[in-house]
Design a protein around this motif. Sequence first.
Motif, short mmCIF file in Angstrom:
data_model
loop_
_atom_site.label_atom_id
_atom_site.label_comp_id
_atom_site.label_asym_id
_atom_site.label_seq_id
_atom_site.Cartn_x
_atom_site.Cartn_y
_atom_site.Cartn_z
N HIS A 18 0.83 -1.20 0.00
CA HIS A 18 0.00 0.00 0.00
C HIS A 18 0.86 1.25 0.00
CE1 HIS A 18 -2.85 3.06 1.34
NE2 HIS A 18 -3.82 2.23 0.93
N GLY A 19 1.75 1.36 0.98
CA GLY A 19 2.68 2.48 1.02
C GLY A 19 2.15 3.78 1.56
N ASP A 20 0.86 3.84 1.93
CA ASP A 20 0.30 5.10 2.42
C ASP A 20 -0.77 4.83 3.48
OD1 ASP A 20 0.07 7.89 2.57
OD2 ASP A 20 -1.49 7.95 1.02
N ILE A 21 -0.52 3.84 4.32
CA ILE A 21 -1.49 3.54 5.38
C ILE A 21 -1.32 4.58 6.48
CG2 ILE A 21 -2.20 1.89 7.16
CD1 ILE A 21 -1.29 -0.35 5.24
N ARG A 22 -2.41 5.27 6.78
CA ARG A 22 -2.46 6.29 7.83
C ARG A 22 -3.92 6.48 8.19
NH1 ARG A 22 -3.79 10.68 4.61
NH2 ARG A 22 -3.18 10.35 2.46
N GLY A 23 -4.16 7.29 9.20
CA GLY A 23 -5.54 7.51 9.64
C GLY A 23 -6.46 7.94 8.51
N GLY A 24 -5.96 8.76 7.60
CA GLY A 24 -6.78 9.28 6.50
C GLY A 24 -7.09 8.27 5.41
N THR A 25 -6.40 7.13 5.38
CA THR A 25 -6.68 6.14 4.35
C THR A 25 -7.44 4.93 4.91
OG1 THR A 25 -4.50 5.09 4.61
CG2 THR A 25 -4.72 6.79 2.91
N ILE A 26 -7.69 4.95 6.21
CA ILE A 26 -8.54 3.92 6.81
C ILE A 26 -9.90 4.56 7.00
CG2 ILE A 26 -8.96 2.46 8.81
CD1 ILE A 26 -5.93 2.21 9.10
N LEU A 27 -10.87 4.03 6.29
CA LEU A 27 -12.21 4.61 6.25
C LEU A 27 -13.17 3.75 7.04
CD1 LEU A 27 -12.16 5.16 2.39
CD2 LEU A 27 -11.43 6.77 4.15
N LEU A 28 -14.19 4.37 7.59
CA LEU A 28 -15.23 3.63 8.29
C LEU A 28 -16.52 3.71 7.51
CD1 LEU A 28 -14.62 4.70 11.99
CD2 LEU A 28 -14.02 2.54 10.90
N ASP A 29 -17.18 2.56 7.35
CA ASP A 29 -18.45 2.51 6.66
C ASP A 29 -19.33 1.51 7.40
OD1 ASP A 29 -20.42 2.92 4.68
OD2 ASP A 29 -19.70 1.17 3.56
N ALA A 30 -20.39 1.99 8.00
CA ALA A 30 -21.32 1.14 8.74
C ALA A 30 -20.60 0.28 9.78
CB ALA A 30 -22.13 0.27 7.78
N TYR A 78 4.35 -1.76 9.78
CA TYR A 78 4.80 -0.65 10.62
C TYR A 78 3.72 0.44 10.67
CZ TYR A 78 8.02 2.95 12.40
OH TYR A 78 8.62 3.93 13.15
N ALA A 79 3.21 0.80 9.51
CA ALA A 79 2.19 1.85 9.44
C ALA A 79 0.92 1.43 10.18
CB ALA A 79 1.88 2.19 7.99
N LEU A 80 0.53 0.17 10.08
CA LEU A 80 -0.65 -0.30 10.82
C LEU A 80 -0.43 -0.15 12.32
CD1 LEU A 80 -1.50 -3.50 8.76
CD2 LEU A 80 -2.99 -1.50 9.04
N GLY A 81 0.78 -0.46 12.79
CA GLY A 81 1.09 -0.28 14.21
C GLY A 81 1.01 1.18 14.63
N ARG A 86 -2.02 5.53 17.38
CA ARG A 86 -2.72 6.83 17.34
C ARG A 86 -4.18 6.66 17.73
NH1 ARG A 86 -1.73 11.76 14.17
NH2 ARG A 86 -3.11 13.25 15.14
N HIS A 87 -4.80 5.58 17.26
CA HIS A 87 -6.21 5.33 17.56
C HIS A 87 -6.42 5.06 19.06
CE1 HIS A 87 -10.32 3.98 17.04
NE2 HIS A 87 -10.02 2.87 17.68
N LEU A 88 -5.53 4.28 19.65
CA LEU A 88 -5.69 3.90 21.06
C LEU A 88 -5.28 4.99 22.04
CD1 LEU A 88 -4.41 0.21 20.91
CD2 LEU A 88 -6.79 1.00 21.08
N THR A 89 -4.32 5.81 21.65
CA THR A 89 -3.77 6.80 22.60
C THR A 89 -4.08 8.24 22.25
OG1 THR A 89 -1.66 7.07 21.46
CG2 THR A 89 -1.83 5.24 23.05
N ARG A 90 -4.48 8.47 21.02
CA ARG A 90 -4.67 9.83 20.48
C ARG A 90 -3.35 10.60 20.43
NH1 ARG A 90 -8.78 8.16 18.31
NH2 ARG A 90 -10.74 8.11 19.40
N GLY A 91 -2.24 9.87 20.57
CA GLY A 91 -0.93 10.50 20.56
C GLY A 91 -0.06 10.01 19.42
N LEU A 92 0.97 10.77 19.15
CA LEU A 92 1.92 10.44 18.10
C LEU A 92 3.07 9.62 18.65
CD1 LEU A 92 2.17 13.95 16.38
CD2 LEU A 92 0.87 11.98 15.57
N LEU A 93 3.69 8.84 17.79
CA LEU A 93 4.90 8.11 18.15
C LEU A 93 6.09 9.06 18.28
CD1 LEU A 93 4.40 5.16 15.68
CD2 LEU A 93 4.22 5.05 18.18
N HIS A 94 6.01 10.16 17.58
CA HIS A 94 7.02 11.23 17.63
C HIS A 94 6.26 12.49 18.04
CE1 HIS A 94 9.97 8.67 15.58
NE2 HIS A 94 8.97 8.29 14.82
N PRO A 95 6.04 12.69 19.34
CA PRO A 95 5.16 13.76 19.81
C PRO A 95 5.60 15.18 19.43
CG PRO A 95 5.71 12.25 21.60
CD PRO A 95 6.54 11.86 20.43
#
Length: 156
Positions: A18-30, A78-81, A86-95
Amino acid sequence: MAAAARAAHDLHEAGWAHGDIRGGTILLDAGQGLLDLPLATATDLPPTVARVGAAEELDGVEPDRLWGAGPTRASDVYALGAVLHRHLTRGLLHPDLPGDPVVTAVQRVLVERPRVDTELHGPAADLVRACLDPDPGRRPSSALAVAERLEELAAA
C-alpha cells in the motif's frame, strides 16, 4: 482496524504494498473499516519515497522509506502499528512532530525511536511494539497476522 489490515494483506497477496497507510486512508463505513486504495503511490513511476503534506504525516512512516526504500509488506505493518497507536492513545509516536518544518520532521523520524505511550499496556501495547520493531524480520509476518491479533483482542 482489523478489516483495514486484512485489506492490506489482500493487496500484498496481489503483489502490491500500500505504502500510504495512515488515519486518513482507513475509512469507516457502517462500523466496518476499509482501506482506501493507494492510487497516489500506485501511479508513481518510479515509486516516491513518501508524500508529505504536514510534518505530522510522517509519524507512521517507516524510517527505511525515508532512506529511499519502496513500500513493502513490512512497512505497511509498521504503518498499521502507528495507526493503531494513534487510535488507542490519540498521541503520536514522535510527539514533537507537529509544527516541525518537513526537513526537521524527516530527521526526527530517521533519528528518534518511536515512543509508545506509557499509558498503553498489555496485549495492545505488545502488538504496537511488535509492528514498530526496527528489524522488519521481527515484526508480525503479515498484515493478516496483525488483523487476526486485532480480532483476538477485540473478542477478549
